[in-house]
Design an enzyme around this catalytic site. Structure first.
Site, mmCIF file in Angstrom:
data_model
loop_
_atom_site.group_PDB
_atom_site.id
_atom_site.type_symbol
_atom_site.label_atom_id
_atom_site.label_comp_id
_atom_site.label_asym_id
_atom_site.label_seq_id
_atom_site.Cartn_x
_atom_site.Cartn_y
_atom_site.Cartn_z
ATOM 1 N N ARG A 1 11.775 -4.726 5.126
ATOM 2 C CA ARG A 1 11.127 -3.485 4.750
ATOM 3 C C ARG A 1 12.016 -2.471 5.562
ATOM 4 O O ARG A 1 12.431 -2.515 6.821
ATOM 5 C CB ARG A 1 9.657 -3.224 5.039
ATOM 6 C CG ARG A 1 9.392 -1.806 5.363
ATOM 7 C CD ARG A 1 7.743 -1.559 5.348
ATOM 8 N NE ARG A 1 6.986 -1.990 6.284
ATOM 9 C CZ ARG A 1 5.908 -2.224 6.345
ATOM 10 N NH1 ARG A 1 5.182 -1.730 5.291
ATOM 11 N NH2 ARG A 1 5.292 -2.665 7.373
ATOM 12 N N ARG B 1 -0.524 -8.543 13.609
ATOM 13 C CA ARG B 1 -1.017 -7.623 12.673
ATOM 14 C C ARG B 1 -1.941 -8.105 11.561
ATOM 15 O O ARG B 1 -2.731 -7.708 11.152
ATOM 16 C CB ARG B 1 -0.091 -6.724 12.171
ATOM 17 C CG ARG B 1 0.812 -5.923 13.201
ATOM 18 C CD ARG B 1 2.193 -5.364 12.978
ATOM 19 N NE ARG B 1 2.292 -4.885 11.701
ATOM 20 C CZ ARG B 1 3.283 -4.580 11.015
ATOM 21 N NH1 ARG B 1 4.468 -5.020 11.398
ATOM 22 N NH2 ARG B 1 3.380 -3.907 9.885
ATOM 23 N N ARG C 1 -9.511 0.968 8.649
ATOM 24 C CA ARG C 1 -9.288 -0.292 9.147
ATOM 25 C C ARG C 1 -10.308 -1.068 9.595
ATOM 26 O O ARG C 1 -9.947 -2.255 9.816
ATOM 27 C CB ARG C 1 -8.138 -0.357 9.836
ATOM 28 C CG ARG C 1 -6.664 -0.646 9.129
ATOM 29 C CD ARG C 1 -5.545 -0.489 10.181
ATOM 30 N NE ARG C 1 -4.403 -1.077 9.798
ATOM 31 C CZ ARG C 1 -3.294 -0.479 9.080
ATOM 32 N NH1 ARG C 1 -3.332 0.568 8.819
ATOM 33 N NH2 ARG C 1 -2.236 -1.233 9.079
ATOM 34 N N ARG D 1 11.326 0.255 11.000
ATOM 35 C CA ARG D 1 10.012 0.077 12.044
ATOM 36 C C ARG D 1 10.348 -0.775 13.075
ATOM 37 O O ARG D 1 10.350 -2.007 12.589
ATOM 38 C CB ARG D 1 8.565 0.151 11.309
ATOM 39 C CG ARG D 1 8.177 1.478 10.549
ATOM 40 C CD ARG D 1 7.185 1.088 9.532
ATOM 41 N NE ARG D 1 5.906 0.179 10.108
ATOM 42 C CZ ARG D 1 4.959 -0.131 9.674
ATOM 43 N NH1 ARG D 1 4.768 0.527 8.548
ATOM 44 N NH2 ARG D 1 4.073 -0.893 10.338
ATOM 45 N N LYS E 1 0.682 -1.104 -0.055
ATOM 46 C CA LYS E 1 -0.139 -0.007 0.134
ATOM 47 C C LYS E 1 0.854 1.241 0.119
ATOM 48 O O LYS E 1 0.652 2.177 -0.721
ATOM 49 C CB LYS E 1 -0.839 0.009 1.031
ATOM 50 C CG LYS E 1 -1.906 -0.979 1.349
ATOM 51 C CD LYS E 1 -2.482 -1.033 2.504
ATOM 52 C CE LYS E 1 -2.070 -1.224 3.778
ATOM 53 N NZ LYS E 1 -1.194 -2.220 4.307
HETATM 54 P P1 ADP Z 1 2.046 -1.795 3.223
HETATM 55 O O1 ADP Z 1 2.164 -0.202 3.220
HETATM 56 O O2 ADP Z 1 1.059 -2.314 2.610
HETATM 57 O O3 ADP Z 1 2.391 -2.666 4.593
HETATM 58 P P2 ADP Z 1 4.730 -1.473 1.868
HETATM 59 O O4 ADP Z 1 4.414 -0.626 0.618
HETATM 60 O O5 ADP Z 1 5.622 -0.836 2.972
HETATM 61 O O6 ADP Z 1 3.560 -2.358 2.302
HETATM 62 O O7 ADP Z 1 5.742 -2.702 1.485
HETATM 63 C C1 ADP Z 1 6.292 -3.647 2.254
HETATM 64 C C2 ADP Z 1 7.561 -3.864 1.750
HETATM 65 O O8 ADP Z 1 7.721 -4.751 0.677
HETATM 66 C C3 ADP Z 1 8.550 -2.705 1.446
HETATM 67 O O9 ADP Z 1 9.960 -2.919 1.988
HETATM 68 C C4 ADP Z 1 8.360 -2.605 0.044
HETATM 69 O O10 ADP Z 1 9.632 -2.139 -0.603
HETATM 70 C C5 ADP Z 1 8.289 -4.059 -0.490
HETATM 71 N N1 ADP Z 1 7.270 -4.346 -1.676
HETATM 72 C C6 ADP Z 1 6.208 -3.524 -1.812
HETATM 73 N N2 ADP Z 1 5.409 -3.870 -2.859
HETATM 74 C C7 ADP Z 1 6.381 -4.862 -3.662
HETATM 75 C C8 ADP Z 1 6.247 -5.896 -4.639
HETATM 76 N N3 ADP Z 1 5.100 -5.865 -5.430
HETATM 77 N N4 ADP Z 1 7.216 -6.819 -4.888
HETATM 78 C C9 ADP Z 1 7.961 -6.865 -3.916
HETATM 79 N N5 ADP Z 1 8.225 -6.112 -2.922
HETATM 80 C C10 ADP Z 1 7.469 -5.344 -2.548
HETATM 81 P P1 ADP Z 2 1.357 -1.450 7.551
HETATM 82 O O1 ADP Z 2 2.020 -0.689 6.562
HETATM 83 O O2 ADP Z 2 2.206 -2.536 7.782
HETATM 84 O O3 ADP Z 2 -0.003 -2.063 7.122
HETATM 85 P P2 ADP Z 2 0.800 0.854 8.984
HETATM 86 O O4 ADP Z 2 1.971 1.792 8.975
HETATM 87 O O5 ADP Z 2 -0.327 1.183 8.249
HETATM 88 O O6 ADP Z 2 1.303 -0.762 8.804
HETATM 89 O O7 ADP Z 2 0.128 0.913 10.613
HETATM 90 C C1 ADP Z 2 1.129 0.401 11.562
HETATM 91 C C2 ADP Z 2 0.124 0.191 12.806
HETATM 92 O O8 ADP Z 2 -0.608 1.465 13.033
HETATM 93 C C3 ADP Z 2 -0.834 -0.704 12.912
HETATM 94 O O9 ADP Z 2 -0.544 -2.133 13.331
HETATM 95 C C4 ADP Z 2 -1.900 -0.081 13.844
HETATM 96 O O10 ADP Z 2 -1.428 -0.098 15.221
HETATM 97 C C5 ADP Z 2 -1.835 1.638 13.785
HETATM 98 N N1 ADP Z 2 -2.640 2.165 12.768
HETATM 99 C C6 ADP Z 2 -2.574 2.383 11.471
HETATM 100 N N2 ADP Z 2 -3.420 2.837 10.965
HETATM 101 C C7 ADP Z 2 -4.571 2.607 11.702
HETATM 102 C C8 ADP Z 2 -6.019 2.496 11.613
HETATM 103 N N3 ADP Z 2 -6.615 2.887 10.396
HETATM 104 N N4 ADP Z 2 -6.787 2.193 12.381
HETATM 105 C C9 ADP Z 2 -6.180 1.431 13.748
HETATM 106 N N5 ADP Z 2 -4.810 1.458 13.891
HETATM 107 C C10 ADP Z 2 -4.156 1.918 12.834
#
Ligand code: ADP
Ligand code: ADP
Ligand code: ZN
Length: 218
Positions: free
Chosen positions: A127, A172, A88, A161, A13
């Protein structure tokens, strides 16, 4: 144009939101980032959130809804935004609907990044991001062009992180499947859901999202 990116932790995302925002002049709204800055700033909500985030649990709806509703009011969001990590829960989705309706605004699409559970852990534990500009990277899948130097700003400092560890991942994921995945049905019924394969390469996922956006009439 107002978009939501929906998918489990590690689905991509943030990566895709960063690109789309840049390319289309939209504001990226990441509740995860907002909560991490609130925690860093030491606000009451921020500190409370920090403890829950460390455990991989969701922060209470009223806290995130307040953060997003204040942010969406800012003038820069009038030109369109992309939500990454919000809503969420169904309660958050309903709150977002109300916020948009009050402003005579609407969602153009909810783009679901479909993910293969078994491959999310390696995405999450590999990541990292530039400590200066926030550009996202991955140990194996997205390395800087020059080793140790951020492609975007040239910084040589990176950060990981603290919640990106194998222990919190299960919590999660459970939170995603329990509280967030019902949103897929919610937006399906509202006919705003579009699904793409989030397990393809970063470039391929970006192309699929471009195709979805090209197909939206407005
Ligand atoms: P999210 O915001 O959904 O938690 P991220 O965009 O932070 O996910 O992606 C998680 C990790 O995977 C990051 O280190 C990113 O560089 C990597 N990543 C994201 N999209 C891809 C993909 N299509 N293929 C391989 N690695 C990816
Ligand atoms: P990821 O990219 O791995 O999905 P985020 O950066 O979006 O993680 O979120 C990290 C943490 O922040 C979540 O595990 C949760 O604790 C909190 N968080 C983020 N967005 C929300 C939301 N919309 N509602 C509740 N908790 C949230
Ligand atoms: Zn940078």
């Amino acid at each position: 144009m107002n978009l939501i990116l929906l998918g489990p932790p590690g689905a991509g995302k943030g990566t895709q939101a960063q690109e789309i925002a840049k390319k289309r002049g939209l504001v990226q709204l990441s509740t995860g980032e907002m909560l991490r800055s609130a925690a860093k700033a030491g606000t009451k909500d921020g500190l409370e959130a920090e403890a829950l985030m460390a455990k991989g649990e969701l922060v209470p709806d009223d806290v995130v809804v307040k953060i997003i509703s204040e942010r969406i009011e800012q003038p820069d969001c009038a030109g369109g935004f992309i939500l990454d990590g919000f809503p969420r829960t169904l309660m958050q989705a309903a709150a977002l609907d109300r916020m948009l309706a009050e402003k005579g605004n609407k969602l153009d699409a909810v783009i679901e990044l479909k993910a293969d559970f078994n491959r999310l852990v390696e995405r999450i534990v590999g990541r990292y991001a530039c400590a200066k500009c926030g550009q996202g990277y991955h140990d194996r899948f997205k390395r800087p062009k020059v080793r140790g130097v951020c492609d975007v700003c040239g910084s040589t400092e990176f950060s990981r992180r603290s919640d990106d560890n194998a222990e919190t991942v299960t919590t999660r994921m459970m939170a995603y499947y329990r509280d967030t995945s019902p949103l897929i049905g919610y937006y399906f019924c509202k006919q705003t859901l579009r699904s793409v394969d989030g397990m393809a390469s970063i470039g391929e996922v970006a192309t699929s999202i471009d195709n979805v956006i090209a197909g939206l009439s407005r």
